[in-house]
Design a protein around this motif. Sequence first.
Motif, PDB file in Angstrom:
ATOM      1  N   ARG A 180       0.838  -1.218   0.000  1.00 58.87           N
ATOM      2  CA  ARG A 180       0.000   0.000   0.000  1.00 58.87           C
ATOM      3  C   ARG A 180       0.869   1.262   0.000  1.00 58.87           C
ATOM      4  O   ARG A 180       0.360   2.356  -0.158  1.00 58.87           O
ATOM      5  N   TRP A 181       2.175   1.115   0.222  1.00 61.17           N
ATOM      6  CA  TRP A 181       3.053   2.284   0.265  1.00 61.17           C
ATOM      7  C   TRP A 181       3.666   2.517  -1.106  1.00 61.17           C
ATOM      8  O   TRP A 181       3.743   1.595  -1.913  1.00 61.17           O
ATOM      9  N   ASP A 182       4.158   3.735  -1.293  1.00 61.48           N
ATOM     10  CA  ASP A 182       4.790   4.086  -2.570  1.00 61.48           C
ATOM     11  C   ASP A 182       6.045   3.254  -2.810  1.00 61.48           C
ATOM     12  O   ASP A 182       6.935   3.225  -1.957  1.00 61.48           O
ATOM     13  N   ASP A 183       6.116   2.616  -3.963  1.00 62.72           N
ATOM     14  CA  ASP A 183       7.342   1.896  -4.342  1.00 62.72           C
ATOM     15  C   ASP A 183       8.242   2.951  -4.981  1.00 62.72           C
ATOM     16  O   ASP A 183       8.354   3.042  -6.193  1.00 62.72           O
ATOM     17  N   ASP A 184       8.863   3.788  -4.126  1.00 63.16           N
ATOM     18  CA  ASP A 184       9.415   5.047  -4.614  1.00 63.16           C
ATOM     19  C   ASP A 184      10.910   5.046  -4.920  1.00 63.16           C
ATOM     20  O   ASP A 184      11.469   6.075  -5.266  1.00 63.16           O
ATOM     21  N   VAL A 185      11.567   3.896  -4.787  1.00 67.53           N
ATOM     22  CA  VAL A 185      12.989   3.870  -5.173  1.00 67.53           C
ATOM     23  C   VAL A 185      13.043   3.463  -6.654  1.00 67.53           C
ATOM     24  O   VAL A 185      12.576   2.372  -7.008  1.00 67.53           O
TER      25      VAL A 185
END
Length: 400
Positions: A301-306
Amino acid sequence: ACSVRQKAIDRVYSKIHEWNERKAKENLITFVSGCILPADQEKFLKKFDLLFGLSQVTELPSLLQQYGVATPLSLDSTARPSLQNFWQVKPHYSSNFEAFVPIQNGCDKFCTFCAVPYTRGREVSRPSQEILDEVTGLVRRGYKSITLLGQNVNSYGQDKKGQELSFAELLKEVGEIGRREQVSFWTYFTSPHPRDMTVEVLETIARYPVLAKQIHLPLQSGDDKVLIRMNRNHTLERYREVAQDVGRILPTATLFTDIIVGFTGETEEQFQNTRQAMQEFQFQMAFIAQYSPRPGAASARWDDDVPLEVKKARLHDLSSVLHTTSLAYNQTLLGKKMLVLVEKHDRKPGFMAARTEGKIGVRFASDDESLMGKFVEVEITSAVPLSLEGKLVSGHPASS
Ligand code: SF4
């Protein structure tokens, strides 16, 4: 199928077309089983005739009977479906010298990147006597490598305190089997959790030659903040304590780990902490994975931001650290005579592939298939990162 890894689910989808083509020509029933999340179950139900969880395996004969199939399966279909029944299904071992013995199912840890607690449920320990009977049977049939399996293997018995053995007691009993039967074999276990690793477990491994001196201890990250976000429930310091215990109590043991790079929100500084930890612990082997969200896991549910490129670069960087630490260890083995278990033909023609007790791959010049599944002694003649080369000291198995 396995919802824990999206790849496993994708593989099933990629096969459905082929299976349905066969089904159109032959009288077949298709079914899918495994640890499958509800969302995948719904989709699979449209594609397969039957779907059942592992703990419902005893229902298979009655499910098949609905299709008019008289099943040859020797399952007690009147028994209440449970994991207990699943564990009693006699396994068909695919190797005649290496076996995997389930000792536990499910997990209570809820790491945020992992779907296991949702797909397989809470921890359930298999009855100790059943495990010991299976191991005794394998040892009597000449098995040389036995791996005790569970998602969180060293919390074995905690769900049935006083009823079943603890993990250390279970290992001790396996050690006693080796003593009683007077045979050589190597017992491994995977995967343990740093939080539950006790000095008692390590001291038990030290006491018995049949308990292999090899520890696979997932670190996942070398940064405490990332470890908190992963809900790993251990710090880097706790890991350090366990790694030091391993070095003190089992000085010849190899230490393997699992690492995730690019976990959601992982900064460059946090990654550098993992890099430093890898240098500190000098792992002989590390299974390094780029983070990818697993459907059903909390972190999905969190941003896969890498960015992917950053993940790739971090993986590459850690792989080169691993190569350095693995080479340094492998070079300490040069000139040593070591017992190895021969597994198969090596990719290099004219060579056989084997493993040391610490699970380092060794190849040696030989074409002798009769050595497969046997212990032989080799002298280590060359070392590269992650593997060794040696020469056979004796053409005869060193021990049976
Ligand atoms: Fe998944 Fe292992 Fe964490 Fe359990 S301990 S949630 S199986 S990663």
